[in-house]
Design a protein around this motif. Structure first.
Motif, PDB file in Angstrom:
ATOM      1  N   MET A   1      33.624  54.367  25.262  1.00 56.23           N
ATOM      2  CA  MET A   1      33.334  53.992  26.793  1.00 56.23           C
ATOM      3  C   MET A   1      34.055  52.706  27.209  1.00 56.23           C
ATOM      4  N   ILE A   2      34.201  52.788  28.004  1.00 55.99           N
ATOM      5  CA  ILE A   2      34.931  51.704  28.972  1.00 55.99           C
ATOM      6  C   ILE A   2      34.083  50.547  29.617  1.00 55.99           C
ATOM      7  N   TYR A   3      34.025  49.294  29.168  1.00 56.19           N
ATOM      8  CA  TYR A   3      33.078  48.349  29.863  1.00 56.19           C
ATOM      9  C   TYR A   3      34.222  47.092  30.491  1.00 56.19           C
ATOM     10  N   ASN A   4      33.729  46.614  31.480  1.00 56.75           N
ATOM     11  CA  ASN A   4      34.346  45.761  32.072  1.00 56.75           C
ATOM     12  C   ASN A   4      33.919  44.327  31.654  1.00 56.75           C
ATOM     13  N   ARG A   5      34.670  43.486  30.630  1.00 58.40           N
ATOM     14  CA  ARG A   5      34.396  42.503  30.006  1.00 58.40           C
ATOM     15  C   ARG A   5      35.058  41.115  30.559  1.00 58.40           C
ATOM     16  N   GLY A   6      34.500  40.108  30.491  1.00 55.85           N
ATOM     17  CA  GLY A   6      35.039  38.765  30.703  1.00 55.85           C
ATOM     18  C   GLY A   6      35.794  38.011  29.610  1.00 55.85           C
ATOM     19  N   ILE A   7      36.790  37.610  29.672  1.00 60.33           N
ATOM     20  CA  ILE A   7      37.380  36.729  28.435  1.00 60.33           C
ATOM     21  C   ILE A   7      37.471  35.265  28.902  1.00 60.33           C
ATOM     22  N   ARG A   8      36.863  34.364  28.403  1.00 56.13           N
ATOM     23  CA  ARG A   8      36.705  33.138  28.875  1.00 56.13           C
ATOM     24  C   ARG A   8      37.948  32.311  28.064  1.00 56.13           C
ATOM     25  N   GLY A   9      38.302  31.380  28.854  1.00 54.54           N
ATOM     26  CA  GLY A   9      39.416  30.446  28.345  1.00 54.54           C
ATOM     27  C   GLY A   9      39.201  28.991  28.890  1.00 54.54           C
ATOM     28  N   ALA A  10      39.475  28.052  28.290  1.00 57.72           N
ATOM     29  CA  ALA A  10      39.549  26.751  28.761  1.00 57.72           C
ATOM     30  C   ALA A  10      40.624  25.667  28.231  1.00 57.72           C
ATOM     31  N   THR A  11      41.036  24.682  29.055  1.00 61.18           N
ATOM     32  CA  THR A  11      41.887  23.717  28.398  1.00 61.18           C
ATOM     33  C   THR A  11      41.981  22.459  29.205  1.00 61.18           C
ATOM     34  N   THR A  12      42.473  21.477  28.773  1.00 60.72           N
ATOM     35  CA  THR A  12      42.322  20.177  29.631  1.00 60.72           C
ATOM     36  C   THR A  12      44.020  19.728  29.551  1.00 60.72           C
ATOM     37  N   VAL A  13      44.141  18.764  30.614  1.00 64.96           N
ATOM     38  CA  VAL A  13      45.480  18.237  30.753  1.00 64.96           C
ATOM     39  C   VAL A  13      45.242  16.518  30.639  1.00 64.96           C
ATOM     40  N   GLU A  14      46.261  15.857  30.313  1.00 66.31           N
ATOM     41  CA  GLU A  14      46.101  14.309  30.361  1.00 66.31           C
ATOM     42  C   GLU A  14      46.264  13.724  31.796  1.00 66.31           C
TER      43      GLU A  14
END
Length: 124
Positions: A1-14
Motif C-alpha cells: 500500500m502507498i501512503y503519503n508520509r511527511g519527512i521532517r528536517g531542521a537545521t540552524t545557521v549562525e
C-alpha cells in the motif's frame, strides 16, 4: 500500500546570510534524500519554514538547486514567533508517497536543531 508520509528536517545557521542559509538548506535536503532514498517522482510537495530572524534568502532556492526539483511544489513560510524558540532555524517537511511505515521514515536534525528532537537526531 502507498501512503503519503511527511519527512521532517531542521537545521540552524549562525548568521542571517544568504550563502549560509543556502548551504545549510542544501546539506539538510541532501541528507533527507539520502536517508530516505527519495525519488523525486514520489515527492508531492515540500514545506519550508524559517524563524523570523532569517530573511536573507528563500531556502526553496537551495532545495531546487540541490535536489533539482524544478516541478515539485515548494513553499516558504515564517514560523510562529514563540518567545524562547530556537533562533535562526530552517525546517523542512518533504511529503512523499511511499510504502514505508511511519517508523521507517528517517527524520533529519542537524546543527543546533538537534535539540528540537534529540530522540530522532541520531537516527540513521
Amino acid at each position: 500500500m502507498i501512503y503519503n508520509r511527511g519527512i521532517r528536517g531542521a537545521t540552524t545557521v549562525e548568521h542571517n546570510d544568504r550563502d549560509e542559509i543556502y548551504a545549510a538548506t542544501e546539506a539538510l535536503v541532501a541528507e533527507m534524500i539520502e536517508r530516505n532514498a527519495i525519488d523525486p517522482e514520489t515527492v508531492s510537495n515540500v514545506w519550508i519554514t524559517v524563524t523570523h530572524d532569517l530573511d536573507a534568502a528563500f531556502p526553496a532556492v537551495a532545495v531546487r538547486k540541490r535536489a533539482g526539483w524544478d516541478f515539485v511544489p515548494l513553499m516558504c513560510a515564517l514560523e510562529v514567533p514563540v518567545e524562547g524558540s530556537l533562533p535562526r532555524c530552517i525546517r523542512l517537511m518533504i511529503q512523499v508517497n511511499t510504502e514505508k511505515n511511519q517508523r521507517e521514515i528517517r527524520h533529519v536534525y542537524q546543527q543546533g536543531a538537534t535539540v528540537l528532537r534529540p530522540d530522532l537526531a541520531g537516527q540513521k
